[in-house]
Design a protein around this motif. Structure first.
Motif, PDB file in Angstrom:
ATOM      1  N   ALA A   4       0.664  -1.323   0.079  1.00  0.00           N
ATOM      2  CA  ALA A   4       0.193  -0.237  -0.245  1.00  0.00           C
ATOM      3  C   ALA A   4       0.881   1.504   0.504  1.00  0.00           C
ATOM      4  O   ALA A   4       1.758   1.338   0.701  1.00  0.00           O
ATOM      5  CB  ALA A   4      -0.972  -0.071   1.080  1.00  0.00           C
ATOM      6  N   ILE A   5       0.486   2.087  -0.741  1.00  0.00           N
ATOM      7  CA  ILE A   5       1.040   3.651  -0.454  1.00  0.00           C
ATOM      8  C   ILE A   5       0.518   4.654  -0.249  1.00  0.00           C
ATOM      9  O   ILE A   5      -0.968   4.508  -0.271  1.00  0.00           O
ATOM     10  CB  ILE A   5       1.261   3.846  -2.469  1.00  0.00           C
ATOM     11  N   GLY A   6       0.721   4.976   1.380  1.00  0.00           N
ATOM     12  CA  GLY A   6      -0.447   5.999   2.147  1.00  0.00           C
ATOM     13  C   GLY A   6      -0.019   7.390   1.704  1.00  0.00           C
ATOM     14  O   GLY A   6       0.786   7.777   0.410  1.00  0.00           O
ATOM     15  N   MET A   7      -1.157   8.719   1.944  1.00  0.00           N
ATOM     16  CA  MET A   7      -0.798   9.361   1.795  1.00  0.00           C
ATOM     17  C   MET A   7      -0.043  10.446   3.088  1.00  0.00           C
ATOM     18  O   MET A   7       0.403   9.366   3.263  1.00  0.00           O
ATOM     19  CB  MET A   7      -2.193  10.259   1.634  1.00  0.00           C
ATOM     20  N   PHE A   8      -0.421  11.568   3.469  1.00  0.00           N
ATOM     21  CA  PHE A   8       0.750  12.340   4.327  1.00  0.00           C
ATOM     22  C   PHE A   8       0.866  11.620   5.191  1.00  0.00           C
ATOM     23  O   PHE A   8      -0.274  10.835   6.058  1.00  0.00           O
ATOM     24  CB  PHE A   8       0.308  13.854   4.594  1.00  0.00           C
ATOM     25  N   PRO A   9       1.839  11.179   5.932  1.00  0.00           N
ATOM     26  CA  PRO A   9       2.125  11.067   7.146  1.00  0.00           C
ATOM     27  C   PRO A   9       1.907  11.906   8.575  1.00  0.00           C
ATOM     28  O   PRO A   9       1.782  13.317   7.754  1.00  0.00           O
ATOM     29  CB  PRO A   9       3.793  10.426   6.830  1.00  0.00           C
ATOM     30  N   ILE A  10       2.913  11.421   9.786  1.00  0.00           N
ATOM     31  CA  ILE A  10       3.001  12.566  10.087  1.00  0.00           C
ATOM     32  C   ILE A  10       4.045  14.366   9.998  1.00  0.00           C
ATOM     33  O   ILE A  10       4.596  13.479   9.613  1.00  0.00           O
ATOM     34  CB  ILE A  10       3.053  12.515  11.905  1.00  0.00           C
ATOM     35  N   ILE A  11       3.270  15.438  10.226  1.00  0.00           N
ATOM     36  CA  ILE A  11       4.603  16.289   8.985  1.00  0.00           C
ATOM     37  C   ILE A  11       4.287  17.472  10.075  1.00  0.00           C
ATOM     38  O   ILE A  11       2.610  18.120  10.141  1.00  0.00           O
ATOM     39  CB  ILE A  11       3.672  16.513   7.458  1.00  0.00           C
ATOM     40  N   PRO A  12       5.240  17.731  11.202  1.00  0.00           N
ATOM     41  CA  PRO A  12       5.066  19.138  11.617  1.00  0.00           C
ATOM     42  C   PRO A  12       5.810  20.195  10.590  1.00  0.00           C
ATOM     43  O   PRO A  12       6.650  19.960   9.870  1.00  0.00           O
ATOM     44  CB  PRO A  12       6.044  18.858  12.858  1.00  0.00           C
ATOM     45  N   THR A  13       5.225  21.317  10.712  1.00  0.00           N
ATOM     46  CA  THR A  13       5.346  22.727  10.401  1.00  0.00           C
ATOM     47  C   THR A  13       5.586  23.757  11.502  1.00  0.00           C
ATOM     48  O   THR A  13       4.422  23.599  12.092  1.00  0.00           O
ATOM     49  CB  THR A  13       4.225  23.416   9.260  1.00  0.00           C
ATOM     50  N   ILE A  14       6.195  25.117  10.918  1.00  0.00           N
ATOM     51  CA  ILE A  14       6.009  25.908  11.550  1.00  0.00           C
ATOM     52  C   ILE A  14       6.103  27.452  10.843  1.00  0.00           C
ATOM     53  O   ILE A  14       6.367  27.396   9.387  1.00  0.00           O
ATOM     54  CB  ILE A  14       7.924  26.274  12.732  1.00  0.00           C
ATOM     55  N   GLY A  15       5.324  28.540  11.135  1.00  0.00           N
ATOM     56  CA  GLY A  15       5.767  29.763  10.337  1.00  0.00           C
ATOM     57  C   GLY A  15       5.702  31.087  11.571  1.00  0.00           C
ATOM     58  O   GLY A  15       4.820  30.545  12.223  1.00  0.00           O
ATOM     59  N   VAL A  16       5.750  31.724  10.715  1.00  0.00           N
ATOM     60  CA  VAL A  16       5.982  33.078  12.117  1.00  0.00           C
ATOM     61  C   VAL A  16       5.025  34.186  10.564  1.00  0.00           C
ATOM     62  O   VAL A  16       5.788  34.143   9.369  1.00  0.00           O
ATOM     63  CB  VAL A  16       7.098  33.865  11.515  1.00  0.00           C
ATOM     64  N   GLU A  17       4.310  34.747  11.279  1.00  0.00           N
ATOM     65  CA  GLU A  17       3.314  36.029  10.722  1.00  0.00           C
ATOM     66  C   GLU A  17       3.739  37.454  11.397  1.00  0.00           C
ATOM     67  O   GLU A  17       3.470  36.995  12.869  1.00  0.00           O
ATOM     68  CB  GLU A  17       2.065  35.732  10.765  1.00  0.00           C
ATOM     69  N   PHE A  18       3.800  38.396  10.643  1.00  0.00           N
ATOM     70  CA  PHE A  18       4.234  39.899  10.901  1.00  0.00           C
ATOM     71  C   PHE A  18       3.394  40.809  10.325  1.00  0.00           C
ATOM     72  O   PHE A  18       2.146  40.819   9.498  1.00  0.00           O
ATOM     73  CB  PHE A  18       5.571  40.110  10.710  1.00  0.00           C
ATOM     74  N   GLU A  19       3.073  42.151  11.079  1.00  0.00           N
ATOM     75  CA  GLU A  19       2.549  43.609  11.015  1.00  0.00           C
ATOM     76  C   GLU A  19       3.032  44.157  11.410  1.00  0.00           C
ATOM     77  O   GLU A  19       3.360  44.340  12.177  1.00  0.00           O
ATOM     78  CB  GLU A  19       1.043  42.844  11.565  1.00  0.00           C
ATOM     79  N   LEU A  20       3.371  45.101  10.153  1.00  0.00           N
ATOM     80  CA  LEU A  20       4.150  46.526  10.325  1.00  0.00           C
ATOM     81  C   LEU A  20       2.592  47.627  10.256  1.00  0.00           C
ATOM     82  O   LEU A  20       1.725  47.634   9.262  1.00  0.00           O
ATOM     83  CB  LEU A  20       4.593  46.383   9.359  1.00  0.00           C
TER      84      LEU A  20
END
Length: 792
Positions: free
Chosen positions: A776-792
């Protein structure tokens, strides 16, 4: 055919009688009107669905998506107009209405310190009271941003959390709505149609969540102003931009014409994006930019390794909107959107040659809108738009031979859709009982397909059909409890010699103050379709074709009944059931003869039905929704052309995106002023697939001359008669407000499929082993992500 024309003629005559009788209820000339725009005093953005009432009179209305409102049927006298919206200070205006007066009052409301979720609940309450359309959901910018998503917020992924909506797999954001294929959805951005709104082959939609003001999703039973699709409508309105508070040129002569009020940005593991906005001469502007940096990170990696980079992939998109008020009666706005993907790689690079693959695809849209309000009785909206969707595949084989020297072969495939449309829609506020909406839509399509081998053209096909439509709709409120909506859309498709007539009807009855019964029925036609194989695993691009002369337009009916309940404390609930019979649907003909031009596609029928439950929590520390749907979808197509549709011949089957049970949960919890967590959970029945029953030797694939039957192929069972295991996926996210160096921002950490559940994408059979093995070929495994949002 004659019977169908007679039925359509009868429906049209009944409609005319209805409209003539309805005009008898037009307002008396002694009745006055109040109209105007309502905007945010800090940004100038329109306030949608604001409540406007005459105090003590029981007369009022709500503003539309442009912040415009009309109150009709006002006798002469002195009144107080109250404009209220949760999150803003209530504004009272004294009005002296003369005999038959027409008064324009534009209002700006000041903000109060209140949570954004409370603003959402107020707008939803107004929509609950005013809208007749069933199967309608408005998704706000805040809800899209709050949901945990793969790397960054995505509107399409949020919509797929609603009942009746799903995707084919984790690698596709294409919307499958109530059993319809992705090409059956009408997607509009500021009035311009978008044909392939996906990046990375469907993993992401092309729309930047930061630039969205409102997204209205109609899963069925939509009114006559929308046409050309037979499943759903997604109408996206982008932000206009801050027209009030400029910061850059304030105090200079330039400030009258242009200024900058703010900059927002975000950096994630996938891309960087920025949104800028500010005042423009008598209006505002907004620009949004986004680009991935896969290719740049790869370039750095290969530079460190001191080796050649053999592949490149990136996508980018931009969105610009400018608005200017010519005067109080006229407003012009221009918006443009461009999104492109670029994939290139080199295969087998060595001394003997190489293979170069270059693929470029994407959309561009431009829309010019003229909004004209001559008085409070009429509201005119004209859109002139151009959309271009194209993809270009360039495959070249370069070889070097010591005797023949250099040689190259080039394969070029190009497909494009150009859509130039003129739409005029007029709202006629006849009186407090009737609102008439009518208009036209003229669409010129340019569709081309080219395939070349070096200088030899194998295909060079182009078509330019014209689609002309007229529509009219009346929303009638015969009493405070009952609202009726009746409309008709008449379309002339140039390739066919007939008129397509689409009657549609809607009803809304207030059982109690907080309980509404809704229903709708309508006919729908579609004149474009995609030729993609419905069994393909990844839907990277769409191949669009106009309905040919020898086939009818795709068509179905929507029959919907539902109950909506305002539960209080920000809770709403709804139960809907629908039946969607397809009288004519199209598919690829697996037995087509290349020598015959009229058998590439084949027609069939189908049906979809379901019951859906949705409970939403719109304010408080905990917000979100819970949805469940039980679905049934079936297609019937005579593939072998024997005049019989037989299940044993794989002619009665479930489409591969069919999932009987779908459960969705979205929660967003505010821990404190700085921290917020969010959760999405989806579980559903496994998708159907065609099982492999065994294997057999075959002469295909050019076996050895001494043993021509050495190749093994699958023996398949009935089409889509088995199901993959249950699908389960949970995503979780944490957002923390930060202010490094005095810059307002947010830190976002998200985990996709945090349970690491293995969801099957496809089974792969290996017949080289004995016995054969399946993996079997699977879909998304566990995936951690990080991001930063800013406002001026």
């Amino acid at each position: 055919m004659r019977k169908e024309y007679l039925n359509n003629l009868c429906i049209y005559v009944i409609f005319l009688i209805y409209m003539v009788s309805g005009t008898q209820l037009f307002s008396r000339e002694s009745d006055g009107r109040i109209s105007g725009y309502i905007r945010d005093s800090e940004t100038g953005e329109p306030l949608m669905y604001t409540n406007t009432v005459l105090v003590g009179q029981g007369i009022g209305s709500a503003s539309n998506t442009y912040g415009y409102f009309v109150i009709s049927g006002i006798p002469a006298g002195d009144y107080t107009l109250r404009v209220s919206y949760v999150g803003y200070k209530t504004e009272d205006c004294d009005v002296s209405m003369p005999f038959g007066g027409d008064i324009r009052i534009d209002t700006e409301l000041d903000r109060e310190s209140i949570q954004g979720e409370d603003i959402i609940v107020t707008a939803e309450r107004i929509r609950f009271k005013e809208k007749v359309e069933i199967s309608r959901t408005n998704i706000s910018f805040r809800e899209v941003k709050a949901a945990p998503a793969f790397i960054e917020p995505d509107l399409f992924r949020s919509i797929q959390m609603l009942p009746g909506v799903t995707s084919q797999n984790d690698f596709s954001s294409a919307l499958i709505v109530r059993g319809g294929s992705p090409d059956e959805n009408l997607i509009l951005l500021d009035g311009a149609e978008v044909y392939n709104p996906y990046h990375i082959g469907g993993v992401f939609s092309t729309f930047n969540a930061d630039a969205i003001a409102d997204a209205e999703f109609l899963a069925g039973g939509y009114p006559v102003e929308y046409g050309g699709r037979i499943s759903s409508v997604l109408n996206i309105t982008s932000k206009e931009g801050n027209s009030i508070s400029g910061k850059l040129t304030d105090g200079t002569p330039l400030a009258k014409y242009w200024d900058l009020s703010g900059v927002k940005g975000e950096i994630s593991a996938l891309s960087s994006k920025v949104l800028m906005e500010g005042p423009l001469y008598r209006g505002s502007w907004m620009i949004s930019l986004r680009r991935t940096y896969f290719d740049q990170l790869a370039k750095l990696y290969y530079w460190i390794k001191k080796s050649d980079q053999s592949w490149k992939y990136y996508f980018w998109d931009s969105q610009i909107k400018m608005v200017s008020d010519i005067n109080k009666k006229n407003r012009l706005s221009f918006s443009t959107f461009t999104g492109r993907d670029r994939l290139a790689f080199i295969i087998d690079r060595d001394l003997s040659g190489e293979i170069n693959f270059d693929w470029d695809w994407g959309n561009s849209t431009s829309n010019l809108q003229w909004r004209y309000v001559p008085n409070s009785r009429y509201f005119s909206e004209m859109n002139l738009s151009k959309t271009v969707y194209s993809f270009d595949v360039d495959l070249s084989f370069n070889s070097v031979d010591s005797v023949a020297g250099k040689a190259s072969t080039r394969i070029l495939v190009q497909n494009s859709v150009e859509d130039i449309s003129l739409r005029e829609k007029v709202y006629c506020y006849l009186n407090s009982y009737h609102t008439l909406t009518f208009g036209i839509e003229l669409k010129r399509l340019g569709i081309s397909f080219k395939q070349m081998l070096d200088d030899v053209k194998f295909f060079d096909i182009s078509q330019s059909p014209m689609i002309s439509s007229f529509f009219v709709r009346d929303q009638w409120k015969p009493s405070a409890l009952l609202s009726l909506q009746f409309g008709i859309r008449i379309t002339k498709y140039e390739i066919h010699k007939r008129l397509y007539i689409e009657p549609r009807f809607g009803i809304k009855y207030n059982l109690t103050e907080n309980t509404v019964l809704k229903g709708s029925w309508g006919k729908f036609y579609q004149f474009l379709f995609t030729t993609n194989d419905e069994n393909q695993i990844l839907r990277i691009v769409d191949f669009w074709e106009p309905i040919p002369k020898y086939l009818k337009a795709a068509s179905n009916q929507h029959i919907i009944l539902g109950v909506e309940r305002w539960l209080g404390e920000g809770f709403t609930g709804s139960i809907e059931t629908y039946y969607k019979p397809y009288s004519y649907l199209l598919g690829n003909n697996p037995n087509n003869n290349p020598a015959i031009d009229t058998d590439d596609f084949i027609a069939g029928t189908g049906k979809a039905r379901a019951i859906e439950l949705l409970i939403r929590k719109l304010n408080g520390k905990l917000t979100g929704w819970l949805g469940y749907s039980y679905n049934y979808v079936q297609k019937r197509i005579d593939f072998n052309g024997d005049g019989k549709v037989v299940a044993s011949d794989d002619e009665v089957y479930y489409p591969n995106y069919y999932r009987p049970h779908i459960f969705n949960l979205f929660l967003n919890y505010k821990i404190n002023i700085r921290n917020r967590i969010s959760l999405t959970l989806t579980t559903s029945s496994g998708q159907p697939y065609t099982p492999v029953l065994g294997k057999v030797y075959t002469q295909s694939n050019f076996g050895d001359i001494d043993n021509p039957y050495q190749n093994l192929v699958n023996i398949y069972g009935r089409k889509n008669s088995e199901n993959y295991p249950k699908y389960i996926r949970g995503d979780i996210g944490w957002t923390r407000n930060i202010s490094p160096f005095g810059i307002t921002g947010k830190l976002k950490i998200q985990v996709i499929n945090f349970t690491n559940h293995f969801n099957v994408l496809i089974y792969n059979w290996d017949h080289s082993k004995s016995p054969s093995r399946v993996s079997a070929i699977g879909m998304f495994p566990i995936i951690p992500t990080i991001g930063v949002e800013f406002e001026l």
